[in-house]
Design an enzyme around this catalytic site. Sequence first.
Site: not given
Length: 283
Positions: A105-107
Amino acid sequence: MTDVMDGAVVSMQEVGGRTLRTATWRLDEPSDHLPVLFFNGIGANIEAVAPLAQTLTERPFIMFDMPGVGESPEPLVPYNPFTMSWTASQLLNKLGVGDVDVMGISWGGGIAQHFAMQHAARVRRVVLIATSAGMLMMPGSPKALTKMANPRRYIDPEFMMKNFETLYGEGLGKSQGKGGHMSRLKPPSPRGYMYQLIAMLGWTSAPALPFLLKQETLIMMGDDDAIVPLANGRFLDMLIPNSELVVMKGGGHLFLLSHKDESVDAMRGFLDRPATQDEELAA
């Protein structure tokens, strides 16, 4: 925090010259499914996404705190997607795990992409959540990104509450669970947070994705994400040969919380799908 970690086996693992606080769920139980290796967002500890591991009860789950995040000791030297992917692979070896499905998720979505390309032989399928191709991305709102880069969002609860809507979009800001999520966050160390930020400087998966990310890939995005706008998911979908894009209507950056049932249904539907011909040949 104890309730979200019910059922988890938590340990400190020495791998690749680093000590990582690791959590596994159902790893020693029989399962018809591959374990999920999950890479978290920047500055986020295991507890932030532990509810997902609890919900996907049919699957073994593996997660760890990045160096200087959660309860993993501070990093002595910087790292990058290549070295962290190698470290994660060593962790799987130590846990006796072979092939996995990978989520990020994300980074952590950037690390998930890199891991799936660097260790392609042990990755069956990939789930990318609210993420991008790295430096070649459509930036979010400057207001949100400025607050995203500020570690005060983890250290100062008042700052976090005040700027939550800016950071994570109204998709979660209007829903239940905001306070519960924040209570699970533990501040990273300043060095740990900084090393996560610089790990992705100059990194992009874009040139490699069409050639090296061959696995079936599910891209999940929110259309109200102020940090990683939907255009980034469309870009990934264009670059990854065997991908599909699912958009959570009204979902902010943390639609995994605000759209939990929809998100889990999408993941299950994708991961439970019968093997493709390419996957059968690879097996």
